[in-house]
Design an enzyme around this catalytic site. Structure first.
Site, PDB file in Angstrom:
ATOM      1  N   GLU A 234       3.697   5.371   6.432  1.00 44.80           N
ATOM      2  CA  GLU A 234       3.516   6.449   7.290  1.00 44.80           C
ATOM      3  C   GLU A 234       2.452   5.802   8.478  1.00 44.80           C
ATOM      4  O   GLU A 234       1.330   5.494   7.963  1.00 44.80           O
ATOM      5  CB  GLU A 234       2.843   7.631   6.680  1.00 44.80           C
TER       6      GLU A 234
HETATM    7  N1  NAD Z   1       1.764   8.707   9.924  1.00 46.55           N
HETATM    8  C1  NAD Z   1       0.722   9.323   9.186  1.00 46.55           C
HETATM    9  O1  NAD Z   1       0.915  10.352   8.407  1.00 46.55           O
HETATM   10  C2  NAD Z   1      -0.532   8.653   9.276  1.00 46.55           C
HETATM   11  C3  NAD Z   1      -1.504   9.357   8.617  1.00 46.55           C
HETATM   12  C4  NAD Z   1      -2.978   8.759   8.857  1.00 46.55           C
HETATM   13  C5  NAD Z   1      -3.125   7.585   9.511  1.00 46.55           C
HETATM   14  N2  NAD Z   1      -2.141   7.279   9.841  1.00 46.55           N
HETATM   15  C6  NAD Z   1      -2.481   5.844  10.817  1.00 46.55           C
HETATM   16  O2  NAD Z   1      -3.282   5.047  10.100  1.00 46.55           O
HETATM   17  C7  NAD Z   1      -4.118   4.211  11.189  1.00 46.55           C
HETATM   18  C8  NAD Z   1      -5.793   4.577  10.920  1.00 46.55           C
HETATM   19  O3  NAD Z   1      -5.920   4.138   9.609  1.00 46.55           O
HETATM   20  P1  NAD Z   1      -6.456   2.444   9.396  1.00 46.55           P
HETATM   21  O4  NAD Z   1      -7.338   2.200  10.322  1.00 46.55           O
HETATM   22  O5  NAD Z   1      -7.327   2.916   7.939  1.00 46.55           O
HETATM   23  O6  NAD Z   1      -5.330   1.682   9.054  1.00 46.55           O
HETATM   24  P2  NAD Z   1      -5.171   0.342   8.451  1.00 46.55           P
HETATM   25  O7  NAD Z   1      -3.716  -0.029   8.432  1.00 46.55           O
HETATM   26  O8  NAD Z   1      -6.280  -0.594   8.896  1.00 46.55           O
HETATM   27  O9  NAD Z   1      -5.690   0.623   6.818  1.00 46.55           O
HETATM   28  C9  NAD Z   1      -4.584   1.474   5.940  1.00 46.55           C
HETATM   29  C10 NAD Z   1      -4.987   1.003   4.539  1.00 46.55           C
HETATM   30  O10 NAD Z   1      -4.174  -0.187   4.302  1.00 46.55           O
HETATM   31  C11 NAD Z   1      -4.936  -1.121   3.786  1.00 46.55           C
HETATM   32  N3  NAD Z   1      -4.896  -2.537   4.772  1.00 46.55           N
HETATM   33  C12 NAD Z   1      -5.056  -2.851   6.023  1.00 46.55           C
HETATM   34  N4  NAD Z   1      -4.393  -3.937   6.441  1.00 46.55           N
HETATM   35  C13 NAD Z   1      -3.691  -4.229   5.485  1.00 46.55           C
HETATM   36  C14 NAD Z   1      -2.697  -5.413   5.261  1.00 46.55           C
HETATM   37  N5  NAD Z   1      -2.587  -6.364   5.952  1.00 46.55           N
HETATM   38  N6  NAD Z   1      -2.192  -5.288   3.966  1.00 46.55           N
HETATM   39  C15 NAD Z   1      -2.386  -4.543   3.035  1.00 46.55           C
HETATM   40  N7  NAD Z   1      -3.317  -3.312   3.367  1.00 46.55           N
HETATM   41  C16 NAD Z   1      -4.072  -3.136   4.348  1.00 46.55           C
HETATM   42  C17 NAD Z   1      -6.625  -0.554   4.240  1.00 46.55           C
HETATM   43  O11 NAD Z   1      -7.553  -1.137   3.683  1.00 46.55           O
HETATM   44  C18 NAD Z   1      -6.421   0.810   3.902  1.00 46.55           C
HETATM   45  O12 NAD Z   1      -6.363   1.096   2.861  1.00 46.55           O
HETATM   46  C19 NAD Z   1      -3.504   4.693  12.460  1.00 46.55           C
HETATM   47  O13 NAD Z   1      -2.719   3.991  13.144  1.00 46.55           O
HETATM   48  C20 NAD Z   1      -3.093   6.206  12.230  1.00 46.55           C
HETATM   49  O14 NAD Z   1      -2.114   6.629  13.287  1.00 46.55           O
HETATM   50  C21 NAD Z   1      -0.742   7.381  10.117  1.00 46.55           C
END
Ligand code: NAD
Length: 468
Positions: A234
């Site tokens: 997501e």
């Molecule tokens: N489509 C949806 O339903 C939905 C819902 C909420 C947020 N989002 C998206 O999430 C993003 C914002 O959230 P964020 O800043 O926490 O995202 P992020 O990708 O930085 O982190 C999300 C999660 O993944 C982990 N993570 C980050 N990089 C990783 C990697 N390389 N390998 C494995 N795990 C990793 C993080 O620690 C965190 O737990 C925005 O792009 C937003 O649109 C999407």
């Protein structure tokens, strides 16, 4: 062996507020083994028993909503006036999933044939790894945790380092509600290589990731050398709104401002770009300005505040760079005068809502996820141009069409490339409908009865009567 220290920085003050230890590599490797042991017995429990546990846990979460809300405000910066609503909405969403779980998880009969009993059973997939974002952590977690538990799976949760305490509360509450030990485990980590280790572990059967496209791709890459592991993603969006010429501008402006700047624009389904019928453009911009004059940017712990800081300095820098580039390329800053926008508290990551006109698709603000309180407005000549521009994106999470003519709204919705299309509303996942990102916005769906699919394996039974 040294372990990673994860520090949570307050969005409102930029001071450290919490510290959590990561795991050593050795401890990390024991998580799947423990999850598998828990899975073996939990997967044999009945759906009725599991439903009773989830029901009790939801009640306990609801009772703690004010405490959880205060903590959320401190950790991710959403104004206190709105954080309790996230908890109540998350509980309501989970209750809906609970209500439909008999139907979603029940068996399906095959064609009737004399002498045969033929049916398809839905069996739990196995230990699930859930990696999730900070922006609506309770709502996001419901999408995977509730169907995973109802289906009979064990889970390993990894929250964002920005909102680390959610998993601690959730584990404790579910234990109190009667969930067997180790069915929910969690760990804290900021290290992609640790997460890759888990994704590659043959015990993990499903990875549910909510976050950025970059993070989702990293998880998908790590999973790519295993056939058995499923990946649900997501991811981000660049959600368009199209205002047709027949709408009441005052109402549409209120809705669009809310959809763009609520949670400081940090929703995956925030309105990120607005296309307005050219004949309505100036009137609509003026109406948006009027609405923005009433907003208060400020300290999120103040109940009067309706826009808090953005989550991090890095995020504020990205938003400002999108605004700066748009202005350099010819956009106009049409933000109205508002004292709170001019002088927010000095320490935190405060980005004032910004209204941009004269934008186009050569600007990042119209193509990259900004994830901030920015409203870029572009004139369009009519439906054809609007649909073309709405679809000119790598993303396809949600889109909205605003019109008096709902029949036309249905027709235009058919042409929009997105998993969710709203007519006359926006920024609103609904638990009875599938939540699914098209294009680079995701893979696999959550919510609705279809949201249970990734948490189960289908198993077909052909049972023939023994010949007499
Ligand atoms: N489509 C949806 O339903 C939905 C819902 C909420 C947020 N989002 C998206 O999430 C993003 C914002 O959230 P964020 O800043 O926490 O995202 P992020 O990708 O930085 O982190 C999300 C999660 O993944 C982990 N993570 C980050 N990089 C990783 C990697 N390389 N390998 C494995 N795990 C990793 C993080 O620690 C965190 O737990 C925005 O792009 C937003 O649109 C999407």
């Amino acid at each position: 062996m040294s372990v990673e220290k994860l520090i949570t920085i307050s969005p409102a003050t930029n001071k450290p507020i919490l510290e959590r230890n990561g795991l050593s590599q050795a401890d990390l490797e024991s998580l799947p083994t423990v999850a598998n042991e828990a899975f073996k017995s939990y997967s044999k429990s009945t759906l009725t028993d599991r439903q009773a546990i989830v029901k009790k846990a939801l009640k306990l979460i609801g009772e703690k909503k004010d405490e959880l809300a205060r903590e959320l405000t401190e950790q991710m910066g959403r104004p206190i006036a709105y954080t309790a609503k996230e908890i109540t909405t998350a509980v309501a969403r989970a209750e809906y999933l609970l209500k439909i779980s008999d139907d979603a998880l029940g068996p399906t009969d095959g064609e009737a044939e004399k002498g045969y009993k033929r049916y398809i059973k839905k069996v739990p997939v196995g230990p699930v790894l859930v990696l999730f974002a900070w922006n609506y952590p309770y709502l996001i977690l419901v999408n995977s945790l509730i169907p995973a538990l109802l289906a009979g799976n064990s889970v390993i949760l990894k929250p964002s380092p920005q909102t680390p305490t959610i998993v601690e509360h959730v584990q404790k509450i579910f234990l109190e509600a009667g969930l067997p030990e180790n069915v929910i485990q969690y760990f804290h980590s900021g290290s992609p290589s640790q997460i890759e280790t888990l994704v590659r572990n043959p015990i993990i059967q499903l990875v549910c990731f909510t976050g950025s496209v970059a993070g989702g791709l990293a998880v998908q890459r790590a999973a790519s050398d295993r056939v058995a592991v499923r990946v649900g993603l997501e991811l981000g969006g660049k959600d368009p709104a199209y205002i047709r010429s027949d709408v009441d501008v005052k109402w549409a402006a209120e809705e669009i401002v809310d959809g763009s700047v609520f949670n400081s624009g940090q929703s995956c389904c925030s309105v990120e770009r607005v296309y307005v019928a050219e004949e309505l453009h100036d009137e609509f911009v003026a109406a948006v300005q009027e609405v923005l004059k009433g907003y208060i940017l400020g300290d999120p712990s103040d109940p009067k505040t309706n826009i808090g800081p953005v989550v991090s300095k890095r995020s504020a820098d990205t938003i400002r760079s999108h605004i700066k580039q748009a202005l350099e390329k010819g956009a106009k800053d049409a933000t109205p005068e508002n004292d709170s926008f001019k002088s927010p508290p000095s320490d935190g990551n405060y980005v004032a809502p910004t209204l941009l006109t004269g934008v186009n698709h050569d600007m990042d603000v119209m193509t990259e996820e900004t994830f901030g309180p920015v409203i870029p407005i572009m004139k369009v000549k009519g439906d054809k141009e609007a649909i073309k521009l709405m679809n000119d994106s790598q993303f396809g999470l949600t889109a909205s069409i605003w019109t008096k003519d709902t029949k036309k709204g249905h027709e235009l919705a058919d042409d929009v490339e997105a998993g969710t299309v709203f007519v006359n509303r926006c920024d609103y996942p609904s638990p009875d409908l599938a939540w699914i990102g098209w294009k680079d916005s995701g893979k696999g769906q959550t919510l609705s009865k279809f949201g249970f699919d990734q948490f189960v394996k289908l198993k077909s039974y052909h049972v023939k009567d023994y010949p007499k």
